[in-house]
Design an enzyme around this catalytic site. Structure first.
Site, mmCIF file in Angstrom:
data_model
loop_
_atom_site.group_PDB
_atom_site.id
_atom_site.type_symbol
_atom_site.label_atom_id
_atom_site.label_comp_id
_atom_site.label_asym_id
_atom_site.label_seq_id
_atom_site.Cartn_x
_atom_site.Cartn_y
_atom_site.Cartn_z
ATOM 1 N N GLU A 194 0.828 -1.210 0.000
ATOM 2 C CA GLU A 194 0.000 0.000 0.000
ATOM 3 C C GLU A 194 0.862 1.260 0.000
ATOM 4 O O GLU A 194 0.511 2.267 -0.604
ATOM 5 C CB GLU A 194 -0.937 0.002 1.216
ATOM 6 C CG GLU A 194 -2.023 -1.050 1.167
ATOM 7 C CD GLU A 194 -2.966 -0.841 0.001
ATOM 8 O OE1 GLU A 194 -2.524 -1.085 -1.151
ATOM 9 O OE2 GLU A 194 -4.122 -0.462 0.211
ATOM 10 N N THR A 239 -5.489 9.540 -6.319
ATOM 11 C CA THR A 239 -5.459 9.495 -4.851
ATOM 12 C C THR A 239 -4.849 10.789 -4.313
ATOM 13 O O THR A 239 -5.288 11.318 -3.293
ATOM 14 C CB THR A 239 -4.656 8.269 -4.369
ATOM 15 O OG1 THR A 239 -5.208 7.126 -5.026
ATOM 16 C CG2 THR A 239 -4.791 8.055 -2.870
#
Ligand code: ADP
Length: 311
Positions: free
Chosen positions: A132, A185
């Protein structure tokens, strides 16, 4: 002793993070949406991505979250081994339903299984978080934790990491719409103000406590009342076309709650029962049909097992 099985095929599920009131701490695991991965051990040391189908993603081990997560695991595992990874993507990258998390979690789970489970599922969360970190610059656990532990999870603390598996009420069904637009993001993060007022914080942690309590007591009304986000959603929803109309349609058609999935652009709605979830899907499909944008809709029960062995 090592397992006889040197190769495994797994289902690596999509996940919905945040769940309105639990920004960066809550997530849940889907059952019918996910990738497939084939992981095999090899006598040739090193981690290799040998195949990627269904998406244009980096094949270099250090640029692919699956490779990075497995390397994090092997750094702690004492013996030198080789791992080959095949990734069959169904979850589009950047969709907001944990595309990178599925690869990171699926890879470390499968390697651990092939090694006869030297690491606990909670330890695997730490390895998957390294993936991640590569994907978003931030080692968050709100997607990898539900993928690895199944059901609903809460990250009580990041330092030290303390992840708790919550209860899954059996009738909850998720409807997710993925509009095929790109929300970076970084943009989704940049619209978030770094300060919250005490009034907002009180509102939000009241809802978070209510949602956790509602999950454990299977109190669907309480779950519905608690699925409210007064901090992030007002800022981020402007990036998602028709967000308010989708939300209104979902609630009017019986959804308990509706909000942004992860950092978007996907929108989730939670309902009690499959019939309501399908009705919600029809209603939001109708809203999106007016936009001319391409979109996918998924309906899924909550997957309390997490990653599953296919072969
Ligand atoms: P989502 O919004 O669906 O959670 P993510 O933010 O998790 O999407 O991750 C997408 C980013 O991670 C993309 O930049 C993509 O190139 C990168 N990435 C690297 N490896 C993978 C992988 N195996 N699967 C998905 N995304 C990956």
């Amino acid at each position: 002793m090592q397992s006889q099985t040197k190769r495994i095929k797994v289902f690596a599920p999509a996940t919905v993070a945040n769940l309105s009131c639990g920004f960066d701490v809550l997530g849940c695991c889907l059952d019918t949406v996910g990738d497939e991965m084939i992981i095999s051990l090899s006598s040739e040391p090193g981690v290799r991505i040998t195949k990627i189908e269904g998406a244009d993603l980096p094949i270099e081990t250090d640029k692919n979250v699956a490779g990075v997560a497995v390397k994090a695991l092997l750094e702690i595992y004492e013996k030198e081994i080789g791992v080959n990874i095949e990734i069959y993507k169904n979850i589009k990258a950047g969709s907001g339903i944990g595309s990178s998390a599925a690869s990171s979690a699926g890879a470390v789970w499968a390697v651990n299984h092939l090694l006869d489970n030297p690491f606990s599922p909670h330890k695997l969360v730490e390895f998957a978080m390294e993936g991640e970190k590569l994907a978003s610059g931030n080692a968050h656990a709100d997607n990898v934790a539900p993928a690895l532990l199944g059901g609903f999870t809460l990250v009580r603390s990041y330092d030290p990491l303390d992840v708790i598996k919550l209860h899954t009420p059996k009738d909850l069904v998720m409807t997710v719409i993925h509009p095929q637009i790109e929300v970076k993001t970084s943009d989704a993060r940049s619209v978030i103000k770094q300060k919250v007022t005490l009034k907002q914080a009180i509102h939000q942690w009241g809802n978070l406590g209510g949602l956790v309590s509602g999950l454990f007591t299977e109190d669907y009304d309480l779950i519905g009342r608690s699925l409210e986000d007064v901090i992030i959603e007002p800022m981020r929803s402007i990036l998602i076309p028709e967000f308010n109309n989708v939300k209104n349609a979902a609630i009017q058609n019986g959804a308990l709650g509706c909000g942004i999935s992860g950092s978007g652009p996907s929108i989730f709605a939670l309902s009690k029962g499959m019939d309501t979830a399908k009705k919600v899907a029809d209603a939001i499909r109708e809203v999106y049909a007016t936009t001319g944008l391409d979109f996918d809709i998924h309906i899924s029960k909550i997957n309390s097992a997490g990653i599953k062995i296919l072969e």
